[in-house]
Structures are given as C-alpha cells and as structure tokens.
Design an enzyme around this catalytic site. Structure first.
Site, PDB file in Angstrom:
ATOM      1  N   TRP A 123       0.815  -1.215   0.000  1.00  0.00           N
ATOM      2  CA  TRP A 123       0.000   0.000   0.000  1.00  0.00           C
ATOM      3  C   TRP A 123       0.847   1.263   0.000  1.00  0.00           C
ATOM      4  O   TRP A 123       0.556   2.218  -0.719  1.00  0.00           O
ATOM      5  CB  TRP A 123      -0.931  -0.012   1.216  1.00  0.00           C
ATOM      6  CG  TRP A 123      -1.822   1.188   1.289  1.00  0.00           C
ATOM      7  CD1 TRP A 123      -1.704   2.266   2.122  1.00  0.00           C
ATOM      8  CD2 TRP A 123      -2.979   1.459   0.487  1.00  0.00           C
ATOM      9  NE1 TRP A 123      -2.699   3.182   1.899  1.00  0.00           N
ATOM     10  CE2 TRP A 123      -3.500   2.699   0.892  1.00  0.00           C
ATOM     11  CE3 TRP A 123      -3.616   0.762  -0.541  1.00  0.00           C
ATOM     12  CZ2 TRP A 123      -4.643   3.264   0.313  1.00  0.00           C
ATOM     13  CZ3 TRP A 123      -4.750   1.326  -1.118  1.00  0.00           C
ATOM     14  CH2 TRP A 123      -5.238   2.553  -0.700  1.00  0.00           C
ATOM     15  N   ASP A 159       7.503 -11.294  -5.487  1.00  0.00           N
ATOM     16  CA  ASP A 159       6.064 -11.081  -5.380  1.00  0.00           C
ATOM     17  C   ASP A 159       5.789  -9.600  -5.637  1.00  0.00           C
ATOM     18  O   ASP A 159       6.321  -8.745  -4.931  1.00  0.00           O
ATOM     19  CB  ASP A 159       5.577 -11.489  -3.989  1.00  0.00           C
ATOM     20  CG  ASP A 159       4.100 -11.223  -3.768  1.00  0.00           C
ATOM     21  OD1 ASP A 159       3.284 -11.768  -4.526  1.00  0.00           O
ATOM     22  OD2 ASP A 159       3.769 -10.471  -2.826  1.00  0.00           O
ATOM     23  N   ASP A 161       3.422  -6.444  -5.541  1.00  0.00           N
ATOM     24  CA  ASP A 161       2.229  -5.928  -4.853  1.00  0.00           C
ATOM     25  C   ASP A 161       1.956  -4.492  -5.305  1.00  0.00           C
ATOM     26  O   ASP A 161       2.140  -3.537  -4.541  1.00  0.00           O
ATOM     27  CB  ASP A 161       2.428  -5.952  -3.330  1.00  0.00           C
ATOM     28  CG  ASP A 161       2.425  -7.359  -2.768  1.00  0.00           C
ATOM     29  OD1 ASP A 161       2.598  -8.301  -3.555  1.00  0.00           O
ATOM     30  OD2 ASP A 161       2.259  -7.508  -1.552  1.00  0.00           O
ATOM     31  N   GLU A 163      -0.331  -1.649  -5.822  1.00  0.00           N
ATOM     32  CA  GLU A 163      -1.648  -1.204  -5.368  1.00  0.00           C
ATOM     33  C   GLU A 163      -1.870   0.279  -5.717  1.00  0.00           C
ATOM     34  O   GLU A 163      -1.534   1.139  -4.932  1.00  0.00           O
ATOM     35  CB  GLU A 163      -1.782  -1.437  -3.865  1.00  0.00           C
ATOM     36  CG  GLU A 163      -1.567  -2.900  -3.461  1.00  0.00           C
ATOM     37  CD  GLU A 163      -1.732  -3.150  -1.970  1.00  0.00           C
ATOM     38  OE1 GLU A 163      -2.455  -2.367  -1.298  1.00  0.00           O
ATOM     39  OE2 GLU A 163      -1.144  -4.108  -1.475  1.00  0.00           O
ATOM     40  N   THR A 237      -8.500 -10.887  -0.685  1.00  0.00           N
ATOM     41  CA  THR A 237      -9.924 -10.998  -0.395  1.00  0.00           C
ATOM     42  C   THR A 237     -10.220 -10.607   1.054  1.00  0.00           C
ATOM     43  O   THR A 237     -10.674 -11.417   1.873  1.00  0.00           O
ATOM     44  CB  THR A 237     -10.420 -12.423  -0.702  1.00  0.00           C
ATOM     45  OG1 THR A 237      -9.429 -13.367  -0.273  1.00  0.00           O
ATOM     46  CG2 THR A 237     -10.664 -12.605  -2.183  1.00  0.00           C
ATOM     47  N   TYR A 238      -9.941  -9.367   1.340  1.00  0.00           N
ATOM     48  CA  TYR A 238     -10.247  -8.742   2.638  1.00  0.00           C
ATOM     49  C   TYR A 238     -10.320  -7.247   2.386  1.00  0.00           C
ATOM     50  O   TYR A 238     -10.197  -6.795   1.244  1.00  0.00           O
ATOM     51  CB  TYR A 238      -9.196  -9.094   3.697  1.00  0.00           C
ATOM     52  CG  TYR A 238      -7.772  -9.155   3.196  1.00  0.00           C
ATOM     53  CD1 TYR A 238      -7.065  -8.000   2.889  1.00  0.00           C
ATOM     54  CD2 TYR A 238      -7.110 -10.377   3.042  1.00  0.00           C
ATOM     55  CE1 TYR A 238      -5.750  -8.044   2.434  1.00  0.00           C
ATOM     56  CE2 TYR A 238      -5.807 -10.438   2.584  1.00  0.00           C
ATOM     57  CZ  TYR A 238      -5.130  -9.269   2.285  1.00  0.00           C
ATOM     58  OH  TYR A 238      -3.830  -9.314   1.827  1.00  0.00           O
TER      59      TYR A 238
END
Length: 482
Positions: A123, A159, A161, A163, A237-238
C-alpha cells in the site's frame, strides 16, 4: 537397484523443476495446498507487535512473502536496512547477512520445503510502479535488479504488490491509463528474466502477485493474459469494509448477505465468492488462485442501527487491530462483547451495545469454511495477511486451522465424531452427550467441525436432527444446507 535411463532421469528433473507445486503431496506432513504467509518487516519493533522470523510457524506454511521492498531509481531496494540485513540475532550459518534476511536463510536450511519471496510495493510503496512498467528499458532495469536482489539475499522468487495500476492506492502514486497493459508487460519481462536466471542457477524462481479483490481494480488489469507468467496469484480478499467507511460491514465475507443495505453492486460483489468467480470467469486457472485471509479486524464505534450493530452507521471508524486483541475481548466477558455469526456471509462479528462498538474479523470457524471453499473449488490455497496477528496468543491458532485443513481433509467424514471411519449410533450418542455438556469436547481434534453438519458455525439440535435422519436413512448425504 534398478537403473534409470539417463534421459528419463533428466526429463523427470526438468519436469519437477518447472512444476514445483507438485512436490507438496509427496510427504504426508506437508500441505496439499499452498499456505502463503506475509511477514511484515516493521514487526521488528516492540510498538509494532514484536515478531521475528523465528516466530513463524515454519512447519505449517509453504511460502513466506517478506513485506516489503521498495522501488528506488527504477530498481528494487531495501526499505529498512537495520531490520532486513543488519540487526544481529544469533549466529547465522556461513553468511554475513544479518537481520530478517539472514534469519530466513537460516530457517530455510531447517525447512527446505518452504519458499521465500521478496514482496515489492504494498500500500505505501507502490508510487513508482507505473514508471518502472512504462518502457521496455525501465522494465528490463527493474527486472534485472530483482534477479540480482534474490540471488544476493537467497530468495526463491519475487512477489509484486502494485496497489494499484491505473487508479487507486495512495494519493501520491504515479498512475497512467496505460498501466493496465504495462503491468502485464512488466510481469512478462520479470518472468523471462527469472527463467533465464533459473536456467543458469539450476532452479525455478517464483513470480507471484498480490491481486485486488474489488471489481473496479480488477478491470484495470488483465488477469486473462498475465496469469500465464505467474506461478500463483494471492487475491487480497479482505478489506471489503474498513475504517474509510462509516458503515459497520464485514471485513472479509465469504458470501453475500441478502440483508446488506448497501447499493446493489456492492452488495453483490463485495465478498470472497464473487471475487474468486470473477477471476475464474476471466480465465485464471483455479489452481493458481490463493484466497487471502486477514489476521486482523476492522472496527467501528458509536454505531447506530443495524442488526446487533452490523450494517449500522458509525461516527467513529477505528483503525484495524489484530486477531489476538479480538481474542482478548472474547475471553473477558465483563468487557461486554458478544460474538454473532452471519449465516449468510459465513463470518463472525463482535457487538458491544454499551459502547456501541462493532468488530468484523476472521475466526477459526470462518477460516475453516474458507479452507473448505478452497478445497471444494480446487483452488491453490490460502494467503495470510499477516503472520504476526496471533503473536500475543503465543501459538498458531489460525494457522493450525489452515494447516490441518490442507493435510487431513481427505480422511474427514462429516458425522464421524469418534474417528473410526463410520457414521452410526455411536456418533449420535457422542453428539448428544456433547450437547448435554456431559463431555466438554469430541474424541478427535476435528470433531467440532465434523459435528457442524449444516456448516453454520454452530453445533446444536439442528445438527443432531441431521445426524439422526442420516443414520435412519431419511437423508442420503451430509453435510447439508439446512
């Protein structure tokens, strides 16, 4: 000993190196699904729920994603060098690397089945993704730096991420309309660079992403194309609800609640089931999908209306708090919190009418339901954000639920409460004694789950009736939707 032809042996080695997930089921103690746990770098500090690499339940996970690295001048870079590579723990084998990275290297020697990945972005560190994905030159520079990074610090993969591409995320993020296509091109470049490095190093380097759960952000990416470059996808999925809203709703509902007063699209799409089905609809293979689960809670105070606070309006949203804090509330009845179960969404929540406070969270029952969902839909596994959420309990409560689900589910029979492989009057007697409190627990560890015959999160007279009807052959199958 029978000799194996050299060509056949080489072919087998190449096949297994290109399909690393096939090795899980070879050892009965290893999960047959992925269990991916994020490890947060900032937990090294006492004020952040102190949690070390040594606290990770290494015997219960298959992958560890280190959160996070950042982007600096177009290259991957460490955020906190003290935490990552400098803090002295104990002696670290034959490497000069200290900090969390050194500990990861050390524990991987003891648990060789666990793969470690460096997660880039998150984030707060997604500002420059749009820049590194913009051109072929910028993509190559970033991908080359990732290869150098994982070789230096002995990670098994990368990985991503981001966002988020195109829109969303932090206000200062750089964003462009062409991020949608450039994100795919970035993953393609990374895949090619990692494969080339893997060929040189004699191993398969992993490439994964943390993917959005919201329909708007999904539309800004190309899952139908990019999945071919990835080993698997961790769907976040949160955070379907949280402190940015003034309505107390579920953090990570498995299914839609028809009583949700939200606008129709949100009501339909803000749940795990819709998100997973959307990725499947777009062509992502089921086995590449990991369902994300939260080890934290969302909260609201000064809640008015709703169903025991749920769907009520709040004038004071709260910052997220960790699972162990929720557990402490449940263990202190004098604090006034009551656990409620949403039979539609298949998740719990807490309500305190005196302080008008709601907490939405994941517990052992809802997590087991999600593990069952993964199994029933042939998905790849579970992703955890993030592992330190249960640290104050001094155990592995939630992670044990996942591990047990993915190592023993083949032998579980609903209604078999004594573990003898049969469902008969003996099991009915055990259930009756449990409901009358003549016994405090079932004879086998998974007994409570196997006694919940309609999977509503409770063991009660309804389950007794189902079991009795099954034994009398009035119904043919359990569990049932009742």
């Amino acid at each position: 000993m029978k000799k194996i032809p050299l060509l056949m042996l080489l072919s087998a080695i190449i096949f297994l190196s290109l399909h690393p997930t096939l090795s899980y089921a070879q050892d009965d103690s290893l999960p047959t699904k992925r269990i991916v746990g994020y490890f947060a770098e900032w937990n090294i500090y006492l004020e952040n729920n102190y949690y070390e690499v040594s606290d990770i339940p290494w015997d219960m996970v298959t992958h560890i994603n280190y959160a996070f690295a950042k982007i600096e001048i177009g290259r991957i870079a460490i955020i906190d060098k003290w935490a990552a590579i400098q803090k002295p723990f104990d002696a670290i084998l034959d490497t000069p690397i200290r900090g969390h990275f050194g500990q990861l290297i050390k524990y991987k020697e003891q648990y060789p089945h666990v793969k470690t990945l460096i997660s880039v972005g998150g984030w707060t560190e997604s500002k420059y993704f749009s820049d590194v994905a913009l051109t072929e030159e910028s993509r190559n520079t970033f991908a080359d730096s990732c290869v150098e990074f994982i070789r230096t610090y002995r990670f098994d993969g990368v990985d991503i991420d981001w966002e988020y591409p195109v829109s969303g995320g932090m206000p200062e993020n750089i964003r462009r309309p062409e991020d949608k296509q450039n994100f795919t091109l970035l993953l393609k470049c990374l895949r090619e660079k990692l494969d080339a490095a893997g060929a040189e190093d004699g191993k398969h380097y992993l490439l994964t992403i943390a993917a959005p759960a919201g329909s708007f952000n999904i539309k800004n990416t190309e899952p139908e194309i990019y999945h071919q470059y990835l080993d698997f996808i961790n769907i976040m999925t949160y955070d379907y609800s949280g402190s940015w809203e003034n309505v107390a709703n579920h953090l990570a509902p498995l299914y839609m609640n028809p009583n949700d007063p939200s606008y129709p699209e949100r009501k339909e799409k803000f749940n795990v089931d819709w998100t997973v089905k959307e990725y499947l609809r777009l062509g992502v293979p089921a086995e590449k999908i990991n369902v994300g689960v939260p080890y934290y809670a969302a909260g609201w105070q000064e809640v008015n209306g709703g169903i025991n606070g749920l769907f009520g309006t709040s004038s004071k949203p709260l910052s997220s708090t960790q699972f162990h804090y929720i557990n402490s509330l449940l263990k202190s009845p004098d604090l006034g919190f009551t656990r409620y179960w949403d039979e539609y969404a298949m998740v719990p929540y807490l309500w305190n009418p005196e302080s008008a406070t709601v907490y939405s969270y994941e517990d052992e029952i809802s997590l087991k339901n999600k593990c069952d969902y993964v199994i029933e839909n042939n998905l790849g596994g579970i992703m955890i954000w993030e592992l330190s959420g249960i640290t104050a309990e001094g155990g592995t409560t939630l992670t044990s639920v996942i591990y047990d689900s993915f190592t023993s589910f083949k032998d579980e029979i609903y209604g078999d409460l004594n573990g003898d492989g049969k469902v008969n009057s003996s099991d009915l007697a055990i259930l009756k004694r449990y409901m009358l409190r003549a016994i405090s627990d079932f004879p086998i560890p998974e007994g409570r789950k196997l006694a919940d015959l309609n999977r509503d999160g409770n063991v009660n007279s309804t389950d007794y009736s189902i079991l009795k009807r099954y034994i009398l052959k009035a119904i043919d199958n359990i569990p049932v939707d009742d």
